[in-house]
Design a protein around this motif. Structure first.
Motif, PDB file in Angstrom:
ATOM      1  N   VAL A  41       0.861  -1.189   0.000  1.00  0.00           N
ATOM      2  CA  VAL A  41       0.000   0.000   0.000  1.00  0.00           C
ATOM      3  C   VAL A  41       0.895   1.236   0.000  1.00  0.00           C
ATOM      4  CG1 VAL A  41      -1.750   1.275   1.300  1.00  0.00           C
ATOM      5  CG2 VAL A  41      -1.797  -1.238   1.247  1.00  0.00           C
ATOM      6  N   PRO A  42       0.558   2.263  -0.802  1.00  0.00           N
ATOM      7  CA  PRO A  42       1.389   3.469  -0.876  1.00  0.00           C
ATOM      8  C   PRO A  42       1.716   4.054   0.489  1.00  0.00           C
ATOM      9  CG  PRO A  42      -0.321   3.537  -2.554  1.00  0.00           C
ATOM     10  CD  PRO A  42      -0.601   2.325  -1.697  1.00  0.00           C
ATOM     11  N   TRP A  43       2.976   4.393   0.674  1.00  0.00           N
ATOM     12  CA  TRP A  43       3.549   5.042   1.845  1.00  0.00           C
ATOM     13  C   TRP A  43       3.721   4.117   3.055  1.00  0.00           C
ATOM     14  CZ3 TRP A  43       6.041   9.090   0.549  1.00  0.00           C
ATOM     15  CH2 TRP A  43       5.554   9.960  -0.433  1.00  0.00           C
ATOM     16  N   LEU A  44       3.137   2.922   3.037  1.00  0.00           N
ATOM     17  CA  LEU A  44       3.276   2.045   4.204  1.00  0.00           C
ATOM     18  C   LEU A  44       4.669   1.433   4.288  1.00  0.00           C
ATOM     19  CD1 LEU A  44      -0.127   0.222   4.769  1.00  0.00           C
ATOM     20  CD2 LEU A  44       0.907   2.101   6.021  1.00  0.00           C
ATOM     21  N   LEU A  45       5.372   1.342   3.151  1.00  0.00           N
ATOM     22  CA  LEU A  45       6.756   0.881   3.200  1.00  0.00           C
ATOM     23  C   LEU A  45       7.602   1.909   3.967  1.00  0.00           C
ATOM     24  CD1 LEU A  45       8.199  -1.637   2.108  1.00  0.00           C
ATOM     25  CD2 LEU A  45       8.966  -0.270   0.176  1.00  0.00           C
ATOM     26  N   LEU A  46       7.302   3.181   3.754  1.00  0.00           N
ATOM     27  CA  LEU A  46       7.986   4.249   4.497  1.00  0.00           C
ATOM     28  C   LEU A  46       7.661   4.164   5.985  1.00  0.00           C
ATOM     29  CD1 LEU A  46       9.550   6.951   4.707  1.00  0.00           C
ATOM     30  CD2 LEU A  46       7.409   8.122   4.133  1.00  0.00           C
ATOM     31  N   VAL A  47       6.378   3.972   6.302  1.00  0.00           N
ATOM     32  CA  VAL A  47       5.958   3.860   7.707  1.00  0.00           C
ATOM     33  C   VAL A  47       6.621   2.648   8.361  1.00  0.00           C
ATOM     34  CG1 VAL A  47       3.998   3.471   9.243  1.00  0.00           C
ATOM     35  CG2 VAL A  47       3.770   5.031   7.299  1.00  0.00           C
ATOM     36  N   GLY A  48       6.638   1.511   7.643  1.00  0.00           N
ATOM     37  CA  GLY A  48       7.270   0.310   8.175  1.00  0.00           C
ATOM     38  C   GLY A  48       8.753   0.522   8.436  1.00  0.00           C
ATOM     39  N   GLY A  49       9.415   1.250   7.523  1.00  0.00           N
ATOM     40  CA  GLY A  49      10.829   1.538   7.707  1.00  0.00           C
ATOM     41  C   GLY A  49      11.078   2.398   8.933  1.00  0.00           C
ATOM     42  N   LEU A  50      10.233   3.415   9.132  1.00  0.00           N
ATOM     43  CA  LEU A  50      10.380   4.275  10.308  1.00  0.00           C
ATOM     44  C   LEU A  50      10.132   3.491  11.603  1.00  0.00           C
ATOM     45  CD1 LEU A  50       8.594   7.501   9.003  1.00  0.00           C
ATOM     46  CD2 LEU A  50      11.059   7.123   9.280  1.00  0.00           C
ATOM     47  N   LEU A  51       9.140   2.596  11.579  1.00  0.00           N
ATOM     48  CA  LEU A  51       8.892   1.748  12.748  1.00  0.00           C
ATOM     49  C   LEU A  51      10.098   0.860  13.041  1.00  0.00           C
ATOM     50  CD1 LEU A  51       5.178   0.609  12.265  1.00  0.00           C
ATOM     51  CD2 LEU A  51       6.085   1.969  14.151  1.00  0.00           C
ATOM     52  N   LEU A  52      10.722   0.368  11.989  1.00  0.00           N
ATOM     53  CA  LEU A  52      11.871  -0.513  12.162  1.00  0.00           C
ATOM     54  C   LEU A  52      13.078   0.259  12.704  1.00  0.00           C
ATOM     55  CD1 LEU A  52      12.567  -3.425  11.918  1.00  0.00           C
ATOM     56  CD2 LEU A  52      13.183  -3.082   9.528  1.00  0.00           C
ATOM     57  N   VAL A  53      13.208   1.532  12.337  1.00  0.00           N
ATOM     58  CA  VAL A  53      14.260   2.365  12.931  1.00  0.00           C
ATOM     59  C   VAL A  53      14.062   2.446  14.444  1.00  0.00           C
ATOM     60  CG1 VAL A  53      15.171   4.713  13.100  1.00  0.00           C
ATOM     61  CG2 VAL A  53      14.681   3.748  10.860  1.00  0.00           C
ATOM     62  N   TRP A  54      12.802   2.644  14.859  1.00  0.00           N
ATOM     63  CA  TRP A  54      12.495   2.713  16.296  1.00  0.00           C
ATOM     64  C   TRP A  54      12.783   1.381  16.975  1.00  0.00           C
ATOM     65  CZ3 TRP A  54      12.023   5.691  20.255  1.00  0.00           C
ATOM     66  CH2 TRP A  54      11.313   5.279  21.396  1.00  0.00           C
ATOM     67  N   ILE A  55      12.444   0.278  16.326  1.00  0.00           N
ATOM     68  CA  ILE A  55      12.696  -1.049  16.881  1.00  0.00           C
ATOM     69  C   ILE A  55      14.199  -1.279  17.052  1.00  0.00           C
ATOM     70  CG2 ILE A  55      12.561  -3.536  16.380  1.00  0.00           C
ATOM     71  CD1 ILE A  55       9.848  -2.901  14.970  1.00  0.00           C
ATOM     72  N   ALA A  56      14.986  -0.866  16.056  1.00  0.00           N
ATOM     73  CA  ALA A  56      16.447  -1.007  16.138  1.00  0.00           C
ATOM     74  C   ALA A  56      17.002  -0.202  17.310  1.00  0.00           C
ATOM     75  CB  ALA A  56      17.085  -0.552  14.830  1.00  0.00           C
ATOM     76  N   TYR A  57      16.481   1.017  17.481  1.00  0.00           N
ATOM     77  CA  TYR A  57      16.914   1.855  18.608  1.00  0.00           C
ATOM     78  C   TYR A  57      16.554   1.208  19.945  1.00  0.00           C
ATOM     79  CZ  TYR A  57      16.536   5.541  22.117  1.00  0.00           C
ATOM     80  OH  TYR A  57      16.612   6.266  23.281  1.00  0.00           O
ATOM     81  N   LYS A  58      15.320   0.710  20.045  1.00  0.00           N
ATOM     82  CA  LYS A  58      14.863   0.088  21.298  1.00  0.00           C
ATOM     83  C   LYS A  58      15.664  -1.167  21.630  1.00  0.00           C
ATOM     84  CE  LYS A  58      11.475   0.904  23.401  1.00  0.00           C
ATOM     85  NZ  LYS A  58      11.348   1.605  24.691  1.00  0.00           N
ATOM     86  N   LEU A  59      16.144  -1.875  20.611  1.00  0.00           N
ATOM     87  CA  LEU A  59      16.959  -3.066  20.837  1.00  0.00           C
ATOM     88  C   LEU A  59      18.190  -2.719  21.659  1.00  0.00           C
ATOM     89  CD1 LEU A  59      17.646  -6.074  20.201  1.00  0.00           C
ATOM     90  CD2 LEU A  59      18.810  -5.242  18.157  1.00  0.00           C
ATOM     91  N   LEU A  60      18.791  -1.560  21.381  1.00  0.00           N
ATOM     92  CA  LEU A  60      19.971  -1.128  22.126  1.00  0.00           C
ATOM     93  C   LEU A  60      19.600  -0.395  23.410  1.00  0.00           C
ATOM     94  CD1 LEU A  60      22.323   0.223  19.304  1.00  0.00           C
ATOM     95  CD2 LEU A  60      22.483  -1.945  20.531  1.00  0.00           C
ATOM     96  N   ALA A  61      18.550   0.413  23.354  1.00  0.00           N
ATOM     97  CA  ALA A  61      18.218   1.282  24.487  1.00  0.00           C
ATOM     98  C   ALA A  61      17.607   0.532  25.649  1.00  0.00           C
ATOM     99  CB  ALA A  61      17.268   2.390  24.030  1.00  0.00           C
TER     100      ALA A  61
END
Length: 233
Positions: free
Chosen positions: A70-90
């Motif tokens: 769906v348009p723009w959801l790949l962008l949203v998913g990528g941003l969510l994954l950035v947060w997940i990567a940060y939380k993995l360390l934090a």
């Protein structure tokens, strides 16, 4: 992506690694739920519960794969994954004191499935991104990683505790996957295609930002915990 090409195998390795990195809490929950069961049914509870959780995770990942088209959801998913990567360390991890051990087989199976479904959103998004919307990769990756989580979870958790750099490698992989998802969003992909240097720079900045901010938060939390422990002693 061609089946069983070098790119396919590299992506499969990426999917398995990401799922293992993010599955520590899930493995702990499985152990906590089954700890009060009679030894004769413990293995059955773990097997059935993990099997049910695997099926739900495959279905959820397939749904996410479809949603990412769906348009723009790949962008949203990528941003969510950035947060997940940060939380993995934090995140310093939870003790899971609220997880109750069950004494019957099917109650334990139900608890394992529900807990895994509730905690597995990060895995689903990350695996969908790492698989580059390739269904075969998703299924193979989960079929490989889930048995490792179930039977080798304790060993893998000990490895991550003994070798902290594994967590940082995982965060970098997640950061790369997230940045790659964002640059492949159809609405903005032409820009990155025309400017490959900017795409590379963007990926590097995302990975570096995740590692730096996650490390800083982790270091701050460790100092606060050390100060608190000294105040008690």
């Amino acid at each position: 992506m061609e089946l069983f090409s070098p790119t396919f195998w590299l992506s499969l390795l990426n999917v398995v690694f990401i799922d293992l990195i993010l599955a520590g809490d899930n493995a702990i929950v499985i152990g906590l739920v089954a700890r009060n069961l009679h030894p004769s049914v413990q293995k059955k509870a773990i097997l059935f519960g993990s099997g049910g959780a695997l099926l739900i995770r495959i279905v959820a990942t397939v749904v996410v794969l479809w949603l990412l088209k769906v348009p723009w959801l790949l962008l949203v998913g990528g941003l969510l994954l950035v947060w997940i990567a940060y939380k993995l360390l934090a995140d310093q991890g939870e003790e899971h004191n609220d997880i109750q051990a069950d004494t019957s087989l099917w109650a334990a199976v139900r608890t394992i499935v529900i807990a895994d479904a509730a905690m597995g959103l990060d895995n689903v998004i990350a695996v969908a991104g790492a698989a580059q919307q390739h269904l075969v990769l998703v299924i193979l990756g989960l079929l490989i990683s889930v048995p490792i989580i179930v039977w080798g979870s304790t060993l893998f958790i000990k490895l991550m505790n003994h070798f902290p750099w594994i967590i940082y490698v995982g965060a970098m992989v997640l950061g790369y996957t997230a940045a790659n998802m964002i640059t492949e969003e159809k609405r903005i992909m032409p820009f990155f295609t025309e400017h490959p240097a900017i795409r590379i720079l963007f990926i590097v900045v995302v990975i570096g930002g995740v590692v730096f901010l996650g490390y800083r938060k982790r270091a701050t939390s460790n100092k606060a915990q050390a100060k608190q422990q000294r105040s008690y002693s």
